[in-house]
Design a protein around this motif. Structure first.
Motif, PDB file in Angstrom:
ATOM      1  N   THR A 192       2.541  -8.256   2.318  1.00  0.00           N
ATOM      2  CA  THR A 192       3.692  -7.425   1.960  1.00  0.00           C
ATOM      3  C   THR A 192       3.876  -6.240   2.964  1.00  0.00           C
ATOM      4  O   THR A 192       4.856  -5.960   3.347  1.00  0.00           O
ATOM      5  CB  THR A 192       3.512  -7.201   0.660  1.00  0.00           C
ATOM      6  N   LEU A 193       2.774  -5.449   2.981  1.00  0.00           N
ATOM      7  CA  LEU A 193       3.016  -4.224   3.567  1.00  0.00           C
ATOM      8  C   LEU A 193       1.874  -4.081   4.649  1.00  0.00           C
ATOM      9  O   LEU A 193       0.722  -3.949   4.680  1.00  0.00           O
ATOM     10  CB  LEU A 193       2.794  -3.046   2.763  1.00  0.00           C
TER      11      LEU A 193
ATOM     12  N   LEU B 240       4.196   7.243  -2.446  1.00  0.00           N
ATOM     13  CA  LEU B 240       4.224   8.032  -3.735  1.00  0.00           C
ATOM     14  C   LEU B 240       5.209   7.227  -4.740  1.00  0.00           C
ATOM     15  O   LEU B 240       6.133   6.707  -4.458  1.00  0.00           O
ATOM     16  CB  LEU B 240       4.947   9.228  -3.293  1.00  0.00           C
ATOM     17  N   ARG B 241       4.473   6.912  -5.812  1.00  0.00           N
ATOM     18  CA  ARG B 241       5.279   6.382  -7.024  1.00  0.00           C
ATOM     19  C   ARG B 241       5.894   4.811  -6.439  1.00  0.00           C
ATOM     20  O   ARG B 241       7.062   4.705  -6.912  1.00  0.00           O
ATOM     21  CB  ARG B 241       6.469   7.218  -7.507  1.00  0.00           C
ATOM     22  N   CYS B 242       5.397   4.344  -5.721  1.00  0.00           N
ATOM     23  CA  CYS B 242       5.847   2.889  -5.354  1.00  0.00           C
ATOM     24  C   CYS B 242       5.114   1.686  -6.032  1.00  0.00           C
ATOM     25  O   CYS B 242       4.067   1.695  -6.674  1.00  0.00           O
ATOM     26  CB  CYS B 242       5.317   2.521  -3.754  1.00  0.00           C
ATOM     27  N   VAL B 243       5.730   0.694  -6.215  1.00  0.00           N
ATOM     28  CA  VAL B 243       5.204  -0.561  -6.752  1.00  0.00           C
ATOM     29  C   VAL B 243       5.232  -1.534  -5.600  1.00  0.00           C
ATOM     30  O   VAL B 243       5.975  -1.836  -4.773  1.00  0.00           O
ATOM     31  CB  VAL B 243       6.279  -1.246  -7.847  1.00  0.00           C
ATOM     32  N   ILE B 244       3.970  -2.162  -5.716  1.00  0.00           N
ATOM     33  CA  ILE B 244       3.745  -3.117  -4.279  1.00  0.00           C
ATOM     34  C   ILE B 244       3.223  -4.627  -4.969  1.00  0.00           C
ATOM     35  O   ILE B 244       2.231  -4.389  -5.723  1.00  0.00           O
ATOM     36  CB  ILE B 244       2.851  -2.354  -3.343  1.00  0.00           C
TER      37      ILE B 244
ATOM     38  N   GLY C 195       1.995  -8.606  -4.123  1.00  0.00           N
ATOM     39  CA  GLY C 195       1.648  -9.422  -3.358  1.00  0.00           C
ATOM     40  C   GLY C 195       0.357 -10.381  -3.912  1.00  0.00           C
ATOM     41  O   GLY C 195      -0.160 -10.012  -5.024  1.00  0.00           O
ATOM     42  N   ASP C 196      -0.161 -11.359  -3.022  1.00  0.00           N
ATOM     43  CA  ASP C 196      -1.358 -12.036  -3.396  1.00  0.00           C
ATOM     44  C   ASP C 196      -2.494 -11.875  -2.436  1.00  0.00           C
ATOM     45  O   ASP C 196      -3.426 -11.766  -2.961  1.00  0.00           O
ATOM     46  CB  ASP C 196      -0.868 -13.636  -3.673  1.00  0.00           C
ATOM     47  N   VAL C 197      -2.072 -12.122  -0.957  1.00  0.00           N
ATOM     48  CA  VAL C 197      -3.159 -12.189  -0.185  1.00  0.00           C
ATOM     49  C   VAL C 197      -3.058 -11.046   0.870  1.00  0.00           C
ATOM     50  O   VAL C 197      -2.167 -11.080   1.483  1.00  0.00           O
ATOM     51  CB  VAL C 197      -3.187 -13.634   0.489  1.00  0.00           C
ATOM     52  N   ASP C 198      -4.154 -10.059   0.975  1.00  0.00           N
ATOM     53  CA  ASP C 198      -4.015  -9.130   2.017  1.00  0.00           C
ATOM     54  C   ASP C 198      -2.772  -8.224   2.025  1.00  0.00           C
ATOM     55  O   ASP C 198      -2.296  -8.056   3.014  1.00  0.00           O
ATOM     56  CB  ASP C 198      -4.466  -9.772   3.311  1.00  0.00           C
ATOM     57  N   PHE C 199      -2.458  -8.060   0.801  1.00  0.00           N
ATOM     58  CA  PHE C 199      -0.797  -7.416   0.789  1.00  0.00           C
ATOM     59  C   PHE C 199      -0.891  -6.005   0.947  1.00  0.00           C
ATOM     60  O   PHE C 199       0.475  -5.782   1.151  1.00  0.00           O
ATOM     61  CB  PHE C 199      -0.206  -7.920  -0.552  1.00  0.00           C
ATOM     62  N   ILE C 200      -1.617  -5.461   1.193  1.00  0.00           N
ATOM     63  CA  ILE C 200      -1.612  -4.105   1.846  1.00  0.00           C
ATOM     64  C   ILE C 200      -2.672  -4.112   3.039  1.00  0.00           C
ATOM     65  O   ILE C 200      -3.984  -4.084   2.695  1.00  0.00           O
ATOM     66  CB  ILE C 200      -1.877  -2.793   0.729  1.00  0.00           C
ATOM     67  N   PHE C 201      -2.323  -3.990   4.195  1.00  0.00           N
ATOM     68  CA  PHE C 201      -3.361  -4.382   5.359  1.00  0.00           C
ATOM     69  C   PHE C 201      -2.891  -3.475   6.709  1.00  0.00           C
ATOM     70  O   PHE C 201      -1.691  -3.207   7.020  1.00  0.00           O
ATOM     71  CB  PHE C 201      -3.434  -5.729   5.719  1.00  0.00           C
ATOM     72  N   GLY C 202      -3.852  -3.023   7.495  1.00  0.00           N
ATOM     73  CA  GLY C 202      -3.729  -2.355   8.700  1.00  0.00           C
ATOM     74  C   GLY C 202      -4.765  -1.287   8.910  1.00  0.00           C
ATOM     75  O   GLY C 202      -5.506  -0.939   8.006  1.00  0.00           O
ATOM     76  N   GLY C 203      -4.223  -0.428  10.043  1.00  0.00           N
ATOM     77  CA  GLY C 203      -5.304   0.590  10.522  1.00  0.00           C
ATOM     78  C   GLY C 203      -4.721   2.130  10.140  1.00  0.00           C
ATOM     79  O   GLY C 203      -5.570   2.756  10.494  1.00  0.00           O
ATOM     80  N   ALA C 204      -3.826   2.386   9.610  1.00  0.00           N
ATOM     81  CA  ALA C 204      -3.342   3.415   9.052  1.00  0.00           C
ATOM     82  C   ALA C 204      -4.331   4.203   8.332  1.00  0.00           C
ATOM     83  O   ALA C 204      -4.949   3.844   7.362  1.00  0.00           O
ATOM     84  CB  ALA C 204      -1.764   3.517   8.597  1.00  0.00           C
ATOM     85  N   ALA C 205      -4.144   5.547   8.424  1.00  0.00           N
ATOM     86  CA  ALA C 205      -4.832   6.507   7.463  1.00  0.00           C
ATOM     87  C   ALA C 205      -3.550   6.538   6.496  1.00  0.00           C
ATOM     88  O   ALA C 205      -2.416   7.136   6.610  1.00  0.00           O
ATOM     89  CB  ALA C 205      -5.088   7.853   7.865  1.00  0.00           C
ATOM     90  N   ALA C 206      -3.892   5.985   5.297  1.00  0.00           N
ATOM     91  CA  ALA C 206      -2.523   5.671   4.282  1.00  0.00           C
ATOM     92  C   ALA C 206      -3.048   6.238   2.841  1.00  0.00           C
ATOM     93  O   ALA C 206      -4.000   5.864   2.427  1.00  0.00           O
ATOM     94  CB  ALA C 206      -2.178   4.272   4.102  1.00  0.00           C
TER      95      ALA C 206
ATOM     96  N   GLU D 288       1.589   1.444  -8.046  1.00  0.00           N
ATOM     97  CA  GLU D 288       1.226   0.264  -8.907  1.00  0.00           C
ATOM     98  C   GLU D 288       1.104  -1.022  -8.063  1.00  0.00           C
ATOM     99  O   GLU D 288       1.918  -1.167  -7.515  1.00  0.00           O
ATOM    100  CB  GLU D 288       2.278   0.019 -10.259  1.00  0.00           C
ATOM    101  N   ILE D 289       0.051  -1.474  -7.953  1.00  0.00           N
ATOM    102  CA  ILE D 289      -0.204  -2.598  -6.959  1.00  0.00           C
ATOM    103  C   ILE D 289      -0.444  -3.820  -7.951  1.00  0.00           C
ATOM    104  O   ILE D 289      -1.440  -3.920  -8.616  1.00  0.00           O
ATOM    105  CB  ILE D 289      -1.683  -2.251  -6.533  1.00  0.00           C
ATOM    106  N   ILE D 290       0.701  -4.775  -7.937  1.00  0.00           N
ATOM    107  CA  ILE D 290       0.589  -5.818  -8.640  1.00  0.00           C
ATOM    108  C   ILE D 290       0.277  -7.081  -8.044  1.00  0.00           C
ATOM    109  O   ILE D 290       0.945  -7.581  -6.831  1.00  0.00           O
ATOM    110  CB  ILE D 290       1.876  -5.840  -9.193  1.00  0.00           C
ATOM    111  N   CYS D 291      -0.583  -7.821  -8.367  1.00  0.00           N
ATOM    112  CA  CYS D 291      -1.271  -9.100  -8.016  1.00  0.00           C
ATOM    113  C   CYS D 291      -0.337 -10.113  -8.678  1.00  0.00           C
ATOM    114  O   CYS D 291      -0.353 -10.298  -9.767  1.00  0.00           O
ATOM    115  CB  CYS D 291      -2.717  -9.187  -8.093  1.00  0.00           C
TER     116      CYS D 291
END
Length: 477
Positions: free
Chosen positions: A293-294, A326-330, A332-343, A349-352
């Motif tokens: 997703t992200l 900030l105050r986001c809703v994300i 997804g199901d597989v690896d849905f927040i991924f990458g190399g940033a310092a984040a 809210e992280i919703i599977c």
């Protein structure tokens, strides 16, 4: 006098806040008769119902000596909905600290509230004026309160000096971006309520995209990694995005960004937001897809499968960057927040979710960091909530390392029952976690037990205290 500590609201606070509200009304609001107080707060409110509005608003909880002393929430338009401080913490600066923080974070030029007889004087001291007195009905009893407002000076309205375009539903966001001057002038594009159905690229720095609210304004497209691209090849992960941000110091606020291909059983990876730029901020947004997703750039230094990085940044330098959510809703199901940033993720809210398809079992991984070697921070989740929709218990992992140096930290987070007891996976990397870091501190909820964690460790109080947003931002400066 002990210091007042402010933190974002967490779902587990609900019952305590409901009880604090009930007791404060009856113990503090003595300008009202007992019958009026009984009508105002006959019982503690439904914490679940309050939870929805707390998430929609900027909600802060005040603590003194580790105990909840008060809370307040403000809508994006500057309406202060609730402000309650316990009887034992009155006149100790708690209400002022809450209001100072909420007002500083709000960009509205006019602040409003409905103040009780008890609170009217406090708001007058803060520069509010009475617009009118009114009577509101509660359980058949009329209660008096005051509609109050504070008109702020122009410097506090941070967007007033920006070049501004306003779009209506049906207008093209991409066309509006392309019309902006390329001289680096800070710019704001306001999107009125509606669905903007297009694939968008923002390659201009110092630009803000602002919707009317994540529940009102949506940017939607439906490209999938498995689709055929016009060049005759499969589109691939990094050309599947709905929104690409490829510039420094860009902000996205009050908006849903959705990839409608995500739920398709055959879609593979479907990025909603591809964020590549130091200083990127995503606030009060919903990011919706299933797999990938992200994406928080940069890409890893080397590709594992030839052609795996085909996309807009395939041949660009892998620039370290800081991103804030900030105050986001994300979703997804597989690896849905991924990458190399310092984040840095705060009060998110992280919703599977379960992807469609006959016979498909629910399960996956919330994160897949690829933190570059030597980078101090990868992902930091603070005061976040890991929840689920329509998935079994113990079916998801908190994360797995896309590359061996992955770092992901959870601080004061709620972890739902859908998270497996192991918590984390090593993705078959023999050197992990020696090369990277998965760690938790003061997490709670049915999925937070640590006795079966293999690839993560618990931070000490001292280690956790050293992890601040200021240190995070300075880590790459």
């Amino acid at each position: 006098m002990s210091a007042v500590k402010l933190r974002p609201y967490a779902m587990a606070d609900g019952p305590a806040l409901a009880e604090l509200y009930y007791r404060t009304v009856h113990a503090v609001c003595t300008e009202y008769t007992p019958a009026e107080r009984d009508a105002w707060a006959p019982t503690p409110p439904d914490a679940a119902a309050w939870h929805r509005t707390f998430l929609a608003h900027h909600t802060l909880v005040a603590e003194v000596d580790g105990c909840i002393a008060g809370f307040a929430d403000m809508a994006e338009d500057g309406y202060l909905d609730r402000l309650y401080v316990s009887a034992s913490h009155q006149r100790r600066g708690v209400a002022s600290a809450l209001c100072d923080a909420l007002e500083a974070a709000c960009t509205a030029s006019v602040l409003t509230t409905h103040a009780s007889l008890t609170a009217r004087g406090f708001f007058l001291q803060r520069g509010y004026e009475v617009v009118r007195a009114q009577q509101v009905e509660r359980h058949g009893v009329l209660l008096t309160n005051f509609v109050m407002r504070k008109i702020r000076s122009a410097p506090e309205n941070k967007e007033a000096s920006m070049l501004t375009l306003t779009l209506q539903s049906g207008d093209s966001l991409q066309a509006a971006i392309d019309r902006l001057p390329q001289d680096g002038t800070p710019a704001l594009i306001r999107l009125a309520p509606g669905e903007y159905r297009e694939k968008v690229e923002l390659r201009r720095p110092h630009t803000t995209l602002m919707g009317a609210g994540a529940d009102k304004t949506a940017l939607v497209w439906d490209d999938a990694a498995t689709d055929l691209h016009p060049d005759g090849r499969k589109r691939g992960t990094f050309r599947s995005y709905t929104l690409l941000v490829l510039a420094e110091d860009c902000h996205v606020k009050n908006l849903t960004i959705r990839n409608d291909a995500g739920p398709r059983p055959d879609s593979g990876q479907c990025i909603a937001l591809f964020a590549d730029g130091d200083g990127f901020v995503c606030e009060n947004c919903e990011l919706v897809s299933c797999q990938d997703t992200l994406f928080t750039a940069p890409l890893p230094p080397k590709v594992v499968q030839p052609g795996g990085f085909i996309g807009p940044t395939e041949f660009l330098p892998r620039t370290p960057q800081r991103q804030t959510y900030l105050r986001c809703v994300i979703y997804g199901d597989v690896d849905f927040i991924f990458g190399g940033a310092a984040a840095w993720f705060e009060d998110c809210e992280i919703i599977c979710v379960r992807r469609g398809g006959e016979g498909r079992e629910a399960g996956g991984f919330a994160t897949a960091a690829s933190t570059p070697e030597g980078q101090r921070y990868g992902y930091v989740f603070r005061y976040c909530r890991f929840t689920a929709q329509d998935v079994p218990d113990a079916s998801f992992y908190l994360g797995r390392p896309w590359r061996a140096w992955a770092k992901t930290l959870l601080l004061d987070c709620y972890i739902g029952a859908h998270i497996r007891p192991e918590g984390w996976d090593d993705w078959g990397k023999a050197d992990f976690p020696r090369t990277g870091l998965y760690a938790e501190y003061a997490c709670y909820g049915p999925g937070s037990a640590t006795d079966k964690r293999t690839f993560s460790r618990q931070l000490t109080k001292e280690e956790a205290a050293a992890i601040t947003y200021e240190d995070f931002m300075n880590s790459l400066s």
